[in-house]
Design an enzyme around this catalytic site. Structure first.
Site, mmCIF file in Angstrom:
data_model
loop_
_atom_site.group_PDB
_atom_site.id
_atom_site.type_symbol
_atom_site.label_atom_id
_atom_site.label_comp_id
_atom_site.label_asym_id
_atom_site.label_seq_id
_atom_site.Cartn_x
_atom_site.Cartn_y
_atom_site.Cartn_z
ATOM 1 N N SER A 154 -0.894 5.422 1.534
ATOM 2 C CA SER A 154 -0.154 4.545 2.442
ATOM 3 C C SER A 154 0.198 5.247 3.750
ATOM 4 O O SER A 154 0.794 6.319 3.750
ATOM 5 C CB SER A 154 1.157 4.085 1.797
ATOM 6 O OG SER A 154 0.958 3.016 0.935
ATOM 7 N N ASP B 17 5.047 -3.814 8.409
ATOM 8 C CA ASP B 17 4.979 -2.685 7.482
ATOM 9 C C ASP B 17 4.612 -1.384 8.188
ATOM 10 O O ASP B 17 3.851 -0.573 7.668
ATOM 11 C CB ASP B 17 4.000 -2.955 6.342
ATOM 12 C CG ASP B 17 4.189 -1.998 5.167
ATOM 13 O OD1 ASP B 17 5.270 -1.395 5.068
ATOM 14 O OD2 ASP B 17 3.246 -1.837 4.367
ATOM 15 N N HIS C 148 6.978 0.721 4.156
ATOM 16 C CA HIS C 148 7.327 0.783 2.733
ATOM 17 C C HIS C 148 7.356 2.215 2.207
ATOM 18 O O HIS C 148 7.935 2.477 1.161
ATOM 19 C CB HIS C 148 6.386 -0.095 1.892
ATOM 20 C CG HIS C 148 5.008 0.438 1.692
ATOM 21 N ND1 HIS C 148 3.921 -0.006 2.414
ATOM 22 C CD2 HIS C 148 4.522 1.366 0.838
ATOM 23 C CE1 HIS C 148 2.827 0.613 2.001
ATOM 24 N NE2 HIS C 148 3.164 1.461 1.049
#
Length: 276
Positions: A226, A144, A113
């Protein structure tokens, strides 16, 4: 085990509901916050909070002296020194995330992402300040995860891998990444739970929802983390920080409340071997 699935934050919820989100892709929609401004934001409303510039010293008339005994035998400064060269900042258009170094010649692991809406414009900034262009080698939206290749890189320090299957609840951990663009930020905590089934709803950078068995931690994880590292006390990778729990917010903003989720290293290693 009951699956933990929560609606995304929208601001139109009838009742206050929690959300599992992947907000650690930080979108640069405003000028970079200074460290002082972040301190003000983090401590705003807390009685007795002191905000001072780096070169000022609070007087004893305004701050009570405190002595805090550190009973921990862990040398977190040594862990940080060892791992920081293996964690990078991934810059994508007007946003950013984090990543870990897989190889000396510049393979990088991050969240899908983070790079899903890059439009091919990706640079990787290393702990020593160097910034080099990168391209996407392969992605796996269902997990992901994504692998990048940095152009012109050599002599990098790959992350050390741990067996996430040996991780126990209560183990000490450190999260490393670039929350809100503050590269090289480290936070510590413990493993709060294992095999936590989480589902992150689809959103702008994710066409469909993503589900995985996660390592839950109370180490502070925020927008920009992230793809960064969750390591054990030996400085070995046990997970890739990927999502957090955050109460519903009308503003759509998410921040740490001490419930973060990481993709286990054993899962990530299997995906990396297939993507590389």
């Amino acid at each position: 085990m009951t699956e933990q699935s929560f609606p995304a934050m929208s601001g139109s919820l009838v009742e206050p509901q929690p959300a599992v989100v992947a907000p650690k892709f930080w979108r640069r929609t405003a000028p970079m916050l200074t460290a002082a401004a972040l301190v003000a934001g983090l401590f705003g409303g807390v009685t007795g909070a002191v905000i001072a510039s780096p070169d000022s010293t609070p007087t004893t008339s305004s701050v009570s002296a405190q002595t805090i005994a550190n009973t921990s035998t862990l040398d977190w400064s040594a862990v940080a020194s060892d791992v920081l060269p293996s964690v990078v900042q991934v810059n994508v258009g007007n946003g950013l995330g984090s990543g870990v170094i897989l190889s000396a010649d510049g393979k990088i692991l991050t969240n899908n992402h983070v790079v899903a809406s890059s439009g091919g414009q990706i640079t990787v900034k290393f702990n020593d300040g160097r910034e080099l262009p990168a391209t996407v080698v392969n992605t796996d939206p269902t997990s992901d995860l994504a692998v990048l290749q940095v152009s012109g890189a050599s002599g990098l320090t790959p992350i050390k891998w741990a067996n996430s299957g040996s991780v126990k609840v209560g183990d000490a951990v450190m999260a490393i990444g670039s929350p809100s663009g503050l590269q090289g930020t480290v936070t510590t905590g413990i493993v709060s739970a294992l095999d936590r089934k989480v589902t992150v709803p689809g959103e702008t950078r994710r066409a469909s929802s993503v589900s995985y068995q996660a390592i839950q931690t109370d180490a502070s994880i925020n927008p920009g983390n992230s793809g960064g590292a969750l390591v054990n006390a030996a400085g070995e990778l046990i997970g890739i920080n990927s999502a957090i729990y955050s109460p519903a917010s009308s503003s759509g903003e998410a921040g740490s409340v001490g419930i973060g989720f990481a993709i286990p290293s054993n899962t990530a290693k299997q995906i990396v071997d297939r993507l590389s």
